[in-house]
Design an enzyme around this catalytic site. Structure first.
Site, short mmCIF file in Angstrom:
data_model
loop_
_atom_site.label_atom_id
_atom_site.label_comp_id
_atom_site.label_asym_id
_atom_site.label_seq_id
_atom_site.Cartn_x
_atom_site.Cartn_y
_atom_site.Cartn_z
CG ASP A 122 -3.13 -12.62 -4.48
OD1 ASP A 122 -3.75 -11.35 -4.90
OD2 ASP A 122 -3.11 -13.49 -5.48
CG MET A 137 2.71 -7.81 0.71
SD MET A 137 3.70 -6.53 0.02
CE MET A 137 3.34 -5.06 0.65
CB SER A 174 -3.31 3.70 -7.99
OG SER A 174 -3.22 3.09 -6.81
CE LYS A 194 -9.22 -3.50 -10.72
NZ LYS A 194 -9.85 -3.57 -12.01
CG HIS A 226 3.98 9.93 -0.76
ND1 HIS A 226 4.43 8.98 -1.48
CD2 HIS A 226 3.01 9.52 0.12
CE1 HIS A 226 3.90 7.64 -0.92
NE2 HIS A 226 2.81 8.31 -0.28
CE LYS A 257 -2.64 3.68 -3.59
NZ LYS A 257 -2.50 2.94 -2.40
#
Length: 291
Positions: free
Chosen positions: A228, A230, A135, A254, A105, A45
């Protein structure tokens, strides 16, 4: 299709992991990297999908033949091994593109040796700890590849103790930062800088990678990689992944700096700050919790 139960967390060579990231371990560790590979490394994240899409567009644009291919197939997740889906390592092996863009990750000590031996380029993205925790909590709520996160206060304690998949945020960002000091093919960037001035960060990426896009190409990339756009784009919003329940929380939620203020209580923030100072006292790394 009935989804499998959520996995349980266990200690794996000192790092909290689940079977979905360790089941294919020997094959992952023997992965044959190439000198022109680009590894996108992050703690979960931290803008992984964002930077993956930026790099994919910079190198390959989006011709019709690729416009419907999900990003998770264009930029495979090296260590993922979940039921009824191709393993990330196999997808990476089969990539027809050059360079191959691969995401991970993994903590730095788990990265397959061939990446270092081949001097592959690595782009690491770090995000401030508070927004990372928030997140990751919401991601855990909607993603069945992860253990059940519990409530926010429970998850926050686990996050601080490194009892989440891929282990301690503190160790992750610090050991990758240490690696940058000795491995020159590593570009370390910050999520907050990308939010504040994506154009400048894309320029720095291009400089690191030796790319010279035209002004028109740059404008196209910047337009496509806004949050927005994506979020609405089926290629990047992971809406085709059955293990993610986006009615619980969207994969792209967000994309802001400072959303932690809507989650941390005053006492949680004080405790977190004290713990943060203690764990980060020996590093030159500086994070911004707001911009």
């Amino acid at each position: 299709m009935e989804l499998p139960p959520r996995p349980t967390l266990f200690d794996f060579h000192g790092v909290s992991m689940t079977k979905y990231f360790t089941d294919n371990w020997e094959n992952i560790q023997s992965f044959k990297a190439r000198p022109d590979d680009i590894l996108i490394a992050t703690y979960p994240k931290a803008g992984t999908t964002w930077v993956s899409y930026i790099l994919d567009l910079l190198y390959f644009g989006e011709p019709d033949c690729r416009s419907s291919v999900p990003l998770q197939e264009r930029v495979p997740f090296l260590e993922i091994s979940e039921p009824s889906r191709p393993k990330g390592k196999d997808l990476a092996d089969q990539l027809p593109t050059a360079p191959r863009l691969i995401k991970t990750h993994l903590p730095v000590q788990f990265v397959p040796k061939s990446f270092w031996e081949q001097r592959s380029r690595i782009v690491y993205v770090a995000r401030n700890a508070k927004d990372s925790a928030v997140s990751y909590f919401h991601f855990g709520r909607m993603n069945r590849v992860l253990p059940e996160p519990g409530d926010w206060s429970c998850f926050l304690q686990n996050f601080m103790q490194g009892k989440v998949v891929f282990g301690s945020w503190y160790e992750h960002v610090n050991t990758w930062w240490d690696q940058k000091q000795t491995y020159s093919n590593l570009h370390y960037m910050f999520y907050e800088d990308l939010i504040e001035d994506s154009g400048q960060e894309i320029s720095r990426l291009c400089s690191f990678l030796g790319l010279s896009p035209t002004a028109e190409q740059r404008e196209l990339v910047q337009a496509k990689v806004t949050f927005d756009n994506m979020k609405q784009n089926k290629v990047t919003n992971f809406s085709t992944v059955s293990m993610m329940n986006q009615s619980v929380s969207p994969f792209m939620r967000k994309g802001r700096v400072g959303d932690w203020k809507n989650h941390f209580t005053v006492s949680q923030n004080e405790q977190f700050e004290e713990d943060f100072k203690n764990k980060m006292k020996n590093t030159a790394l500086v994070f911004r919790n707001e911009i």
